[in-house]
Every structure is written in C-alpha cells, then in structure tokens.
Write a protein that holds these residues in place. Structure first.
Motif, PDB file in Angstrom:
ATOM      1  N   ASN A 157      29.025  14.412  74.380  1.00 50.59           N
ATOM      2  CA  ASN A 157      29.559  14.436  73.015  1.00 50.59           C
ATOM      3  C   ASN A 157      30.201  15.767  72.636  1.00 50.59           C
ATOM      4  O   ASN A 157      30.264  16.126  71.458  1.00 50.59           O
ATOM      5  CB  ASN A 157      28.490  14.045  72.001  1.00 50.59           C
ATOM      6  N   GLU A 158      30.739  16.453  73.623  1.00 52.17           N
ATOM      7  CA  GLU A 158      31.477  17.679  73.325  1.00 52.17           C
ATOM      8  C   GLU A 158      32.709  17.371  72.480  1.00 52.17           C
ATOM      9  O   GLU A 158      33.109  18.163  71.628  1.00 52.17           O
ATOM     10  CB  GLU A 158      31.890  18.377  74.626  1.00 52.17           C
ATOM     11  N   ASP A 159      33.324  16.210  72.710  1.00 53.75           N
ATOM     12  CA  ASP A 159      34.489  15.849  71.915  1.00 53.75           C
ATOM     13  C   ASP A 159      34.128  15.664  70.441  1.00 53.75           C
ATOM     14  O   ASP A 159      34.912  15.984  69.548  1.00 53.75           O
ATOM     15  CB  ASP A 159      35.170  14.593  72.477  1.00 53.75           C
ATOM     16  N   VAL A 160      32.928  15.157  70.179  1.00 55.30           N
ATOM     17  CA  VAL A 160      32.471  15.014  68.793  1.00 55.30           C
ATOM     18  C   VAL A 160      32.305  16.390  68.141  1.00 55.30           C
ATOM     19  O   VAL A 160      32.705  16.608  66.994  1.00 55.30           O
ATOM     20  CB  VAL A 160      31.145  14.226  68.737  1.00 55.30           C
ATOM     21  N   MET A 161      31.729  17.317  68.881  1.00 56.10           N
ATOM     22  CA  MET A 161      31.524  18.665  68.342  1.00 56.10           C
ATOM     23  C   MET A 161      32.859  19.347  68.069  1.00 56.10           C
ATOM     24  O   MET A 161      33.060  19.957  67.013  1.00 56.10           O
ATOM     25  CB  MET A 161      30.708  19.501  69.326  1.00 56.10           C
ATOM     26  N   ARG A 162      33.779  19.250  69.017  1.00 54.75           N
ATOM     27  CA  ARG A 162      35.092  19.882  68.824  1.00 54.75           C
ATOM     28  C   ARG A 162      35.850  19.199  67.688  1.00 54.75           C
ATOM     29  O   ARG A 162      36.601  19.853  66.952  1.00 54.75           O
ATOM     30  CB  ARG A 162      35.890  19.853  70.126  1.00 54.75           C
ATOM     31  N   GLY A 163      35.684  17.894  67.545  1.00 55.95           N
ATOM     32  CA  GLY A 163      36.331  17.187  66.449  1.00 55.95           C
ATOM     33  C   GLY A 163      35.825  17.649  65.095  1.00 55.95           C
ATOM     34  O   GLY A 163      36.593  17.791  64.135  1.00 55.95           O
ATOM     35  N   GLN A 164      34.523  17.905  65.011  1.00 56.06           N
ATOM     36  CA  GLN A 164      33.944  18.410  63.767  1.00 56.06           C
ATOM     37  C   GLN A 164      34.479  19.806  63.457  1.00 56.06           C
ATOM     38  O   GLN A 164      34.835  20.113  62.310  1.00 56.06           O
ATOM     39  CB  GLN A 164      32.423  18.433  63.880  1.00 56.06           C
ATOM     40  N   LEU A 165      34.526  20.653  64.478  1.00 57.37           N
ATOM     41  CA  LEU A 165      35.073  21.994  64.291  1.00 57.37           C
ATOM     42  C   LEU A 165      36.533  21.938  63.853  1.00 57.37           C
ATOM     43  O   LEU A 165      36.966  22.696  62.979  1.00 57.37           O
ATOM     44  CB  LEU A 165      34.952  22.787  65.598  1.00 57.37           C
ATOM     45  N   LEU A 166      37.287  21.033  64.452  1.00 55.16           N
ATOM     46  CA  LEU A 166      38.703  20.919  64.114  1.00 55.16           C
ATOM     47  C   LEU A 166      38.893  20.446  62.679  1.00 55.16           C
ATOM     48  O   LEU A 166      39.757  20.949  61.959  1.00 55.16           O
ATOM     49  CB  LEU A 166      39.393  19.952  65.082  1.00 55.16           C
ATOM     50  N   MET A 167      38.092  19.485  62.239  1.00 58.15           N
ATOM     51  CA  MET A 167      38.232  18.990  60.877  1.00 58.15           C
ATOM     52  C   MET A 167      38.019  20.106  59.864  1.00 58.15           C
ATOM     53  O   MET A 167      38.788  20.259  58.909  1.00 58.15           O
ATOM     54  CB  MET A 167      37.245  17.855  60.615  1.00 58.15           C
ATOM     55  N   HIS A 168      36.978  20.923  60.080  1.00 60.43           N
ATOM     56  CA  HIS A 168      36.719  22.017  59.156  1.00 60.43           C
ATOM     57  C   HIS A 168      37.839  23.060  59.207  1.00 60.43           C
ATOM     58  O   HIS A 168      38.246  23.595  58.163  1.00 60.43           O
ATOM     59  CB  HIS A 168      35.385  22.680  59.501  1.00 60.43           C
ATOM     60  N   ALA A 169      38.341  23.343  60.402  1.00 60.75           N
ATOM     61  CA  ALA A 169      39.396  24.346  60.537  1.00 60.75           C
ATOM     62  C   ALA A 169      40.703  23.865  59.920  1.00 60.75           C
ATOM     63  O   ALA A 169      41.419  24.643  59.276  1.00 60.75           O
ATOM     64  CB  ALA A 169      39.595  24.689  62.011  1.00 60.75           C
TER      65      ALA A 169
END
Length: 310
Positions: free
Chosen positions: A223-235
């Motif tokens: 689920n690294e893609d989920v984590m990066r997706g969350q980071l991207l949404m906030h950024a």
C-alpha cells in the motif's frame, strides 16, 4: 521504473499516469482456501478464523484505497461457506486474507522472479504466493516475532523442494547488517496502518537500506501507492492555495519553503524542496504544469536512484 497509481480528485484532470495500465484481477483466482492455517495462539499472537456464509460479498477496494490510489473495487461473492484467516496481536488485527488484501498484494508479487526477500511473515500469504511461482527459486522471509513464526511458517508449502527460509530478526536491523546479500526482488509489509507516518517510519528507510541489496525499482511495499496518494492530495491542496490567492486562504509560498520539523510536519517538510523549486522558477507556476511536477516529485521521493526535480 516502479510506478505508483496515485491520484487525487484535485489533480485528476492534470494527472500524469502512474502506470501504463491498472492491474487486472486474475481469472479463476482462488480467493478462499488458499491458506490453510489452523487456529492457534502463541504468546500475544493468535490466528483466528472468520466464517462467512454462502453468498457473502467482499470488495477488492475500500473508499480510502480507491480515492488515494485508484484501486478498483470488484465484488467477490462466496459460492460456498468460506473461512477467512486473521492474525491478531491481543485485540489488534495485523492482517487478514480477505480479497481486498489479496488484491493489494497480488500485482506487486506478479513480476517477481529469482531470489526474493520478504519483510514480514504475517499470515504467510506473500510467501505462499511466491512459493508457488516456478520462476521464484528462493524466498527469504524476515520476521521478528517468534510467536508468528511458530503459528504460520510451517504451513507454507513450496513446489517440491524447500525454497522458503524464515529468519527471526528485525527487518530494519537485518538490512543494515546484511548489505552483502543480493536479491532479485523485495516485498515489505511490516505494518498495519497505511498512513503518512508509516511512509516515513518504514517505507522510505527500508527503501534506502535496500539500495545495495536489491534493484530499487524491484522493491515493493504494501500500500505504498495509498500512502503516496495521501501525501499528494495534501500537497496539491497547498499548491492550489499558493497559486490561487483568490481562495482567500492565508498560506504563502515562502511559508511552504520553510521546514517545520517534528513528526506532525513530516508531510509538509517532504515538499519543501518542491516549493523552493517553484519559488526559484525551476518549476512552472501554471497550475497544470506545477501539479504534474508535484505528482512526479511525490512518486519519486525516497527511492534510491530517482532524480527528484531533475
């Protein structure tokens, strides 16, 4: 290059594809009965069975994984009464073999060949999938819990010869102490939550420690893609505020270029190099180009060999 299928609603109209195609579910996949681990308890860990009646419906994605990583929800319907395994530590569930977790893991394991390093035994699902692949010649599993090894390891079956080896050790320490080892692929899953804190505490450090042991592009983290997706949404939210003063929200570009420090601000500090590049003119200031550059930045961050903001 490892691709991550991360997307945000704010960035969707400008999104640069994270992969050439979305993974498809295997036709005729055995969703239930793949693992055969008896119930048992050892120390603070236990394997428990959940029983579901015929007609029970399961999804291969949740709202969270669909939003942050574009996971595709597909209904899986039990055609008979089924048993689902779960690994528990006291009252906390570490892992199950529900279809959603299988669907998250399978695409990462599909291309693996040769000698594979697995971080975290769990219910042994990843090790069992790999053990049945003729192209995989050896699997080395690093698991720090004696109890989990006792409950699970002996129930993993190979392909006629022993190819699964379990080592009791902390994965972070083992990687640091075994830089002489060489693997063709690596799969890590030593966490239960898939939020930003896990990304900084486990995913990035493990990737950095694996740099000499395995090709960084052959490392997969659950689920690294989920984590990066969350980071991207906030950024992307911050980027939209900075580039659109008409929103009336006070957040300056200079503020985004200053490190804040501490666990709470890790996701903020991660993007400081990007916003400095934006301020210095190395990233175009139109929203479409800047969002694409930010997407690439989040995708490549923390992976050895990637040229971030190149």
């Amino acid at each position: 290059m490892t691709e991550f299928r991360i997307i945000t609603p704010l960035a969707s109209q400008w999104r640069r594809p994270m992969s050439k195609k979305l993974p498809v579910l295997q036709k005729g996949k055995q969703w239930f009965g793949f693992l055969k681990i008896p119930e048992g308890k050892h120390g603070k860990f236990a394997v428990r069975h959940r029983h579901y009646a015929i007609g029970s419906r399961f999804s291969t994605a949740s709202a969270r994984t669909a939003i942050f990583a574009q996971h595709v929800p597909v209904d899986v319907i039990a055609t008979e009464a089924v048993v689902v395994h779960e690994l528990r530590e006291h009252d906390n569930v570490w892992m199950t073999d529900l279809p959603i977790e299988q669907a998250q893991i399978d695409p990462m394991l599909d291309p693996m060949r040769g000698r594979v390093l697995v971080g975290g035994l769990g219910l042994g699902y990843a090790a069992q999938v790999l053990a049945r692949k003729p192209a995989v010649r050896e699997i080395v599993v690093i698991e720090k819990s004696t109890e989990v090894i006792e409950l699970v390891a002996r129930h993993i079956k190979g392909t006629g010869r022993r190819k699964v080896w379990t080592i009791e050790a902390d994965l972070h320490k083992w990687l640091t102490q075994n830089q002489h080892e060489q693997f063709d692929w690596a799969f890590y899953d030593i966490w239960a939550p898939d939020g930003e804190r896990t990304f900084f505490e486990h995913v990035v450090p493990l990737r950095q420690k694996t740099g000499q042991i395995c090709d960084p592009e052959h490392v997969r983290c659950w689920n690294e893609d989920v984590m990066r997706g969350q980071l991207l949404m906030h950024a992307v939210s911050r980027l939209n505020i900075v580039l659109n003063p008409a929103l009336g929200i006070e957040l300056s570009l200079d503020k985004c270029c200053e490190t804040q420090g501490g666990l709470v601000h890790q996701s903020f500090d991660l993007t400081v190099p990007f916003f400095r590049a934006l301020r210095d003119g190395r990233v175009p200031r139109d929203i479409q180009s800047a969002t694409l550059a930010l997407t690439d930045f989040i995708r490549d961050y923390g992976i050895p060999g990637r040229k971030v903001l190149a």
